[in-house]
Motif scaffolding. Structure first.
Motif, short mmCIF file in Angstrom:
data_model
loop_
_atom_site.label_atom_id
_atom_site.label_comp_id
_atom_site.label_asym_id
_atom_site.label_seq_id
_atom_site.Cartn_x
_atom_site.Cartn_y
_atom_site.Cartn_z
N GLY A 15 0.81 -1.21 0.00
CA GLY A 15 0.00 0.00 0.00
C GLY A 15 0.85 1.27 0.00
O GLY A 15 0.56 2.23 -0.72
N ALA A 16 1.90 1.28 0.80
CA ALA A 16 2.79 2.45 0.84
C ALA A 16 3.47 2.66 -0.50
O ALA A 16 3.62 3.80 -0.96
N PHE A 17 3.90 1.56 -1.11
CA PHE A 17 4.57 1.69 -2.41
C PHE A 17 3.60 2.21 -3.46
O PHE A 17 3.94 3.10 -4.25
N LEU A 18 2.37 1.69 -3.46
CA LEU A 18 1.38 2.16 -4.44
C LEU A 18 0.96 3.60 -4.16
O LEU A 18 0.76 4.38 -5.10
N LEU A 25 7.20 8.49 -8.37
CA LEU A 25 7.85 8.19 -9.64
C LEU A 25 7.11 8.81 -10.82
O LEU A 25 7.74 9.34 -11.75
N VAL A 26 5.78 8.79 -10.79
CA VAL A 26 4.99 9.40 -11.87
C VAL A 26 5.18 10.91 -11.88
O VAL A 26 5.36 11.52 -12.95
N ILE A 27 5.16 11.54 -10.73
CA ILE A 27 5.35 13.00 -10.66
C ILE A 27 6.74 13.38 -11.15
O ILE A 27 6.90 14.33 -11.93
N ALA A 51 15.10 2.32 -3.90
CA ALA A 51 16.03 1.79 -2.90
C ALA A 51 15.38 1.73 -1.52
O ALA A 51 15.58 0.77 -0.77
N PHE A 52 14.59 2.76 -1.18
CA PHE A 52 13.90 2.75 0.11
C PHE A 52 13.01 1.53 0.25
O PHE A 52 13.07 0.80 1.25
N PHE A 53 12.19 1.27 -0.75
CA PHE A 53 11.28 0.14 -0.67
C PHE A 53 12.03 -1.19 -0.77
O PHE A 53 11.66 -2.17 -0.12
N ALA A 54 13.09 -1.24 -1.55
CA ALA A 54 13.90 -2.47 -1.64
C ALA A 54 14.56 -2.77 -0.29
O ALA A 54 14.60 -3.93 0.13
#
Length: 134
Positions: A15-18, A25-27, A51-54
């Motif tokens: 959920g946080a990634f989405l 990333l889109v912005i 990298a944060f999410f990885a």
């Protein structure tokens, strides 16, 4: 992997990634496309988000491996942990809604009966050993 085992990627992570990661990333891509952000800055922000999410997923994976590895490792002398493990799994499956009330009670009775049989056989074996040593 069964449903009761902990997952590496949780709902919170996804959920946080989405909600934040993809949006960022889109912005950034949009700002780069309209020439409001340099390619280098867009690249760095994209790498930082990914990298944060990885690292988040990698950290959780490492914690799960350590926790599971510690339980599978050497003998800690706590026999109660090994006896409780199936009971805890059963409780978790019931809490997750995988088992109905009747299924839970039936499986709980089966586990408790198996424990009683194991304890009685263990007691019998101990009595036989003490008789042999005398």
């Amino acid at each position: 992997m069964t449903r009761s085992e902990p997952r590496v990627v949780t709902g919170l992570m996804l959920g946080a990634f989405l909600a934040f990661g993809i949006d960022t990333l889109v912005i950034v891509a949009g700002l780069w496309y309209v020439d409001r952000l340099s390619a280098a800055a867009a690249r760095w922000v994209s790498v930082a988000v990914l990298a944060f999410f990885a690292l988040w997923v990698g950290g959780r994976w490492a914690r799960l491996r350590l926790r599971n590895g510690a339980g599978d490792g050497g003998d800690t002398g706590d026999d109660n942990t090994h006896q409780r493990d199936p009971l805890e799994k059963l409780k978790q499956r019931y809490a997750d809604g995988e088992l109905s009330d009747a299924e839970f009670e039936e499986r709980l009775d089966t586990l408790l009966d198996a424990d009683r049989r194991a304890e009685s056989t263990g007691e019998t074996a101990r009595l036989e050993l003490s008789r042999d040593s005398e």
